[in-house]
Structure formats: structure tokens, C-alpha cells
Design an enzyme around this catalytic site. Structure first.
Site, PDB file in Angstrom:
ATOM      1  CG  HIS A 165      15.712 -51.898 -36.185  1.00  0.00           C
ATOM      2  ND1 HIS A 165      15.581 -53.118 -36.634  1.00  0.00           N
ATOM      3  CD2 HIS A 165      16.565 -51.249 -35.543  1.00  0.00           C
ATOM      4  CE1 HIS A 165      16.648 -53.563 -35.650  1.00  0.00           C
ATOM      5  NE2 HIS A 165      16.941 -52.605 -35.018  1.00  0.00           N
ATOM      6  CB  CYS A 167      20.258 -52.769 -36.580  1.00  0.00           C
ATOM      7  SG  CYS A 167      20.448 -54.183 -35.254  1.00  0.00           S
ATOM      8  CG  ASP A 195      20.856 -52.937 -30.348  1.00  0.00           C
ATOM      9  OD1 ASP A 195      20.053 -52.653 -29.581  1.00  0.00           O
ATOM     10  OD2 ASP A 195      20.430 -53.669 -31.361  1.00  0.00           O
ATOM     11  CG  HIS A 196      19.981 -56.263 -27.608  1.00  0.00           C
ATOM     12  ND1 HIS A 196      19.566 -56.970 -28.262  1.00  0.00           N
ATOM     13  CD2 HIS A 196      19.140 -55.155 -27.803  1.00  0.00           C
ATOM     14  CE1 HIS A 196      18.556 -56.728 -28.831  1.00  0.00           C
ATOM     15  NE2 HIS A 196      18.257 -55.625 -28.662  1.00  0.00           N
ATOM     16  CE1 TYR A 238      17.921 -51.481 -25.982  1.00  0.00           C
ATOM     17  CE2 TYR A 238      16.416 -53.292 -26.092  1.00  0.00           C
ATOM     18  CZ  TYR A 238      17.070 -52.516 -26.685  1.00  0.00           C
ATOM     19  OH  TYR A 238      17.003 -52.420 -28.002  1.00  0.00           O
TER      20      TYR A 238
HETATM   21  C1  DNO Z   1      15.438 -54.441 -30.289  1.00  0.00           C
HETATM   22  C2  DNO Z   1      15.360 -53.190 -31.201  1.00  0.00           C
HETATM   23  C3  DNO Z   1      14.108 -53.321 -32.086  1.00  0.00           C
HETATM   24  C4  DNO Z   1      14.102 -51.807 -32.694  1.00  0.00           C
HETATM   25  C5  DNO Z   1      12.822 -51.555 -33.431  1.00  0.00           C
HETATM   26  C6  DNO Z   1      13.143 -50.230 -34.214  1.00  0.00           C
HETATM   27  O1  DNO Z   1      15.803 -54.370 -29.129  1.00  0.00           O
HETATM   28  O2  DNO Z   1      16.558 -52.925 -31.987  1.00  0.00           O
HETATM   29  O3  DNO Z   1      13.140 -53.400 -31.193  1.00  0.00           O
HETATM   30  O4  DNO Z   1      14.175 -50.774 -31.354  1.00  0.00           O
HETATM   31  O5  DNO Z   1      12.737 -52.553 -34.443  1.00  0.00           O
HETATM   32  O6  DNO Z   1      11.780 -50.139 -35.000  1.00  0.00           O
END
Ligand code: DNO
Length: 400
Positions: free
Chosen positions: A240, A278, A359-360, A376
Site C-alpha cells: 500500500h 490506492c 476506499d473510505h 469507514y
Molecule cells: C486507510 C488504509 C490504510 C491501509 C494500510 C495498508 O484507511 O487505506 O490504513 O489499510 O496502509 O497496509
């Protein structure tokens, strides 16, 4: 040619239920054993227990499967390159073997020292009244210079930023100071507790001898040890990127740019040495051309986080925008993803469908009154996923 739609689930303590995830339209779950201390082995028993919980209602409802581990965390001794890293690398390999034995193939990790993600505000009000995560450079300076008082911090800020940070600090109430401090120190997904300042400064001090060059060397050493084992086991590791993608608190960050990713990919040339693409993290930097980067590393992308941030009037600041509404060209990214999946299908790669999670998401509607892990909430992610699914379908239908 569709991605596999997934959501993160923090485990039994997550206020968002597996049923919520199922009804959002997901078939895949992204989870981790947050209860296991970093560096310890994930046993087959513990992995299977989590798997059983995720799959418990599959006989009654549509199927959910634990597809991705996010994250199998890397012990700080590995990041610092201490001799004791060998033990932790061995443990990591055993955890990989155990995950393989349980049929879980995609393993996300990161290599950020001390803190994972960093923000300065977890409740930034958007024009429509929903709430987003935000990062304000000057507020981070307030934390670093005036609250933490990190030795040597002065040189990391332009004199005018430092001056206005001090002015701001003088006007802050004790509650505002506490909120900022707790927010800056949170930084660990799956945990709701922040470090205390003294412990935290101690953790930073431990990195005194680890600069950019050293951290890179430690990452490449780690990956060259574990990726061949993962490859052999039929697993995919995927790093990530740094969030945000620049150094903070005097700590180096080495997974922020195209060049960083290229060096890492070259450090161990096996497919199992891969990337979590990401867009939210990488997209904070205007010099990261995301569609081009996706195309460049496509073959090694094993997991996708779709999210976007918006740079503000002062471009050092950003907040998390609605999924199709920020600085990331989500249409072009989606096109690149669909093209890669088509290529994989045509060339017979079994992993032609890449797990993707929205994501989020903003905290909105009913969720405004609930407590959830920052970023989340159920409804904000559901909205993000719905938008992304529409975009994905339109891209597929117009090109294929
Ligand atoms: C945040 C996430 C990160 C991710 C880590 C993966 O919301 O995208 O915390 O889970 O960095 O190792």
C-alpha cells in the site's frame, strides 16, 4: 471484465456488519486479525476462525468470501533493519504459509514507519453537511512544533508556516489541542487508540539512523526475502502506498511516487511482489499521473483502492472528496483497470478480476449519529461503491 467488489471489515467489533457489506453489493471481504500483535504468527486456527465468521451466513444469503488480507503488518524491526528482523521475517513467512493453507491469496502490507495514515481532521464538514477526513499542513505543523515539540522539527516547515502555526496554537482551546493531538496520533487502522506523546517521541527517536536510503534498503531486503516464498505458495503480496505520499515528522517515506514503485518492483522480479493501487493515497501528489502509473504497473496490481482527494486553495492541504469528484481522473483510471482485466482474460491469467474496494466514504445520513472507524462508515462507502460500479459498467459497455 468487472473488478471484484469488496469492502473492508475490521472484524467482530466493526459497527458495520457483514450483512451491510453484502447488501452494498460486495462478494469479497477485506479483513485482518487486528487482535494479533504485530510480528506474531497468524495461526491457521485464528485465520480459519475469522474465515468462518465471514462465511457464516453464506448458506442463507449471497456468498461473501475473505479475499484480501489488509494488512499483514510489517514489524518495526524489519523497517529499522535491526538484526532481530530475521525472526520477524521468518514469522511473516509462516503467516504467509498459514494464509495459503486457508486459501487466502492476496496480502496487502505497507512500509510506513511508525504511523500508517495521517490526517489533521476527522470531521471536516462538506458543503452538504456530510463529514470527511482532511489534512491541513499548517495544523500538522501546530502538532509537530507546538504540541509534540519534536527536536529538529523547525527545519521541516517554511518559516511563514511555522510562524502562523505558532499563532494558531496560541489561540487554540485545550479541547482543540487535544483533538488535534489525538487525530495526528491515531494513524493505525483497526485501532481507536492514539499513542501518548512521550511514547510517540520515543518511537520517532528510534528512527534516528534510518533515512531514505536505509528505509529503501530495508524494504528491498524484506521483499526479496518474502516475495519468492509468496510466489511459491501462489500468493500475491501488494504494498500500500504512503498516505499522505510525502515524509512527515522527520520520517522517510519510500512508496509515494512512480519511481519509488518502479524501484520496488525491480528489487524482486516476481509477480508476487505487487502493488495495492490506492488512488486516494497516490493522488494527493499532482506529479503522480495515476492512469499512466496504473498502466505501467498493471501486471503487478493485485488489489485496488478507489478514492479521491481534492487539493484545496492552499495545495498543501487536501480533503477526501466524493469518489468521482476529486483530483483523480476516475474515468481514465477505470478504463485502465478494465483494459488490464481484458488483457488478463485474453492471456488466460486466472487472476483476471482484481479485488477493488471503495476506499473510505463520507459520514452522512444516519451514520452522522453513529461511531465508526474514521473513513469507514457504511453509507458513505455504499454510495462510493454504487458510483464506481456505475462508472465501471459504462466503461465496459462502451468499449467492449
Ligand atoms: C486507510 C488504509 C490504510 C491501509 C494500510 C495498508 O484507511 O487505506 O490504513 O489499510 O496502509 O497496509
Amino acid at each position: 471484465m468487472k473488478t471484484i467488489h469488496t469492502m473492508r471489515w475490521f472484524g467482530p467489533n466493526d459497527p458495520v456488519s457483514l450483512m451491510d457489506i453484502r447488501q452494498a453489493g460486495c462478494t469479497g471481504v477485506v479483513s485482518a486479525l487486528h487482535q494479533v500483535p504485530v510480528g506474531e504468527i497468524w495461526t491457521v486456527k485464528a485465520i480459519n476462525e475469522r474465515k468462518a465468521v465471514i462465511e457464516a451466513e453464506n448458506h442463507t444469503y449471497s456468498k461473501l468470501e475473505w479475499l484480501v488480507v489488509e494488512s499483514l503488518p510489517v514489524h518495526e524491526h524489519i523497517k529499522k533493519g535491526l538484526p532481530s528482523r530475521e525472526l520477524f521475517i521468518e514469522n511473516y513467512k509462516i503467516s504467509l504459509q498459514n494464509l495459503a493453507a486457508c486459501g487466502i491469496k492476496i496480502i496487502c502490507y505497507n512500509f510506513m514507519p511508525v504511523l500508517d495514515w495521517s490526517r489533521t481532521n476527522l470531521n471536516y464538514e462538506m458543503p452538504d453537511g456530510s463529514r470527511a477526513l482532511r489534512f491541513v499542513w499548517e495544523d500538522f505543523a501546530v502538532f509537530d512544533l507546538c504540541i509534540l515539540k519534536r527536536p529538529g522539527s523547525e527545519k521541516d516547515y517554511a518559516p511563514e508556516v511555522a510562524a502562523s502555526a505558532r499563532e494558531k496554537f496560541d489561540l487554540m482551546t485545550p479541547e482543540e489541542i487535544k483533538t488535534l493531538s489525538d487525530t495526528a496520533l491515531l494513524g493505525l487502522p483497526g485501532s481507536e487508540e492514539a499513542f501518548d506523546l512521550k511514547t510517540f517521541q520515543g518511537l520517532l527517536d528510534d528512527y534516528y539512523y534510518v533515512g531514505d536510503k536505509e528505509l529503501r534498503a530495508h524494504l528491498y531486503y524484506f521483499i526479496s526475502q518474502v516475495a519468492p516464498v509468496a510466489e511459491e505458495l501462489g500468493l500475491k503480496l501488494c504494498i500500500h502506498p504512503d498516505d499522505p505520499p510525502f515524509p512527515l515528522l522527520g520520517l522517510p517515506r519510500v512508496v509515494s511516487t512512480e519511481t519509488d514503485l518502479e524501484q520496488l518492483m525491480n528489487a524482486c522480479r516476481v509477480n508476487a511482489n505487487g502493488i495495492t493501487f490506492c488512488t486516494g493515497s497516490l493522488g494527493v501528489r499532482p506529479d503522480n499521473d495515476l492512469p499512466a502509473m496504473f498502466r505501467k504497473f498493471a501486471e503487478r496490481v493485485h488489489f485496488i483502492h478507489l478514492r479521491t482527494t481534492k487539493r484545496e486553495e492552499n495545495p498543501a492541504n487536501f480533503h477526501e472528496a466524493a469518489h468521482l469528484d476529486g483530483d483523480v481522473d476516475m474515468y481514465e483510471v477505470m478504463k485502465a483497470i478494465v483494459e488490464e482485466q481484458k488483457l488478463r482474460t485474453d492471456t488466460g491469467r486466472p487472476d483476471f478480476a482484481i479485488p477493488m474496494r471503495p476506499d473510505h466514504g463520507h459520514q452522512m445520513l444516519d451514520d452522522l449519529h453513529k461511531k465508526n472507524y474514521p473513513g469507514y462508515s457504511a453509507i458513505g462507502r455504499l454510495k462510493g461503491l454504487a458510483e464506481l460500479r456505475g462508472l465501471e459498467m459504462a466503461v465496459i459497455r462502451s468499449f467492449y
